[in-house]
Write a protein that holds these residues in place. Sequence first.
Motif, PDB file in Angstrom:
ATOM      1  N   HIS A 139       0.833  -1.209   0.000  1.00 43.32           N
ATOM      2  CA  HIS A 139       0.000   0.000   0.000  1.00 43.32           C
ATOM      3  C   HIS A 139       0.866   1.258   0.000  1.00 43.32           C
ATOM      4  N   LEU A 140       1.891   1.247   0.844  1.00 37.85           N
ATOM      5  CA  LEU A 140       2.782   2.394   0.959  1.00 37.85           C
ATOM      6  C   LEU A 140       3.549   2.608  -0.344  1.00 37.85           C
ATOM      7  N   PHE A 141       3.934   1.537  -0.988  1.00 35.86           N
ATOM      8  CA  PHE A 141       4.609   1.625  -2.278  1.00 35.86           C
ATOM      9  C   PHE A 141       3.719   2.358  -3.289  1.00 35.86           C
ATOM     10  N   GLU A 142       2.421   2.024  -3.279  1.00 36.38           N
ATOM     11  CA  GLU A 142       1.469   2.647  -4.206  1.00 36.38           C
ATOM     12  C   GLU A 142       1.231   4.120  -3.868  1.00 36.38           C
ATOM     13  N   ARG A 143       1.187   4.435  -2.582  1.00 39.01           N
ATOM     14  CA  ARG A 143       0.848   5.790  -2.150  1.00 39.01           C
ATOM     15  C   ARG A 143       2.041   6.731  -2.060  1.00 39.01           C
TER      16      ARG A 143
END
Length: 173
Positions: A139-143
């Motif tokens: 998720h953090l990679f995407e955001r």
Amino acid sequence: MKIVLCGYMGSGKSSVGKLLASELGLEFIELDQEIEKIEKRYISEIFSEKSEIYFRKKESEVLKNVLKEEKSMVISLGGGTPCYANNLEILQQNEEVTLIYLKVSVEKLTDRLFSEKATRPLIAEISSEEKLEEFIRKHLFERQFYYMQSDLILDTTTMKLTEIVAILKEKLM
């Protein structure tokens, strides 16, 4: 002046925002609470009863309305706010806004969030810390792309609340 805090859930946006607003003598607005007031239901209920798409549309609408208010304030965004609709663009184009990313390591986020997952719709069903860490990492990679476009990026992983607020006050004044 509108000081807007963004970051992943559990990054301390609300805690930092409340203390920063108090010390600067400004109003504090938590976007998720504003949505809950308008909808007369909790975010988790909005997700389950109306869908995430409905929530994201409402979130964008409420953000626009809050930013129109003609007063200085500290605003805590939801973790996904800058990543949906044209919210990031709205924030970047508003000359009154200083967007601050509270960056926290995946390991620290996992520690913080595992005990409070029942109150967080996106992670409520995750059964183990390992799966939660994997979820956060993805998720953090995407955001990250959105968060990293902030005016100020502060890695708060090892900082105490008072340190974070002191640094922000110094950088903002």
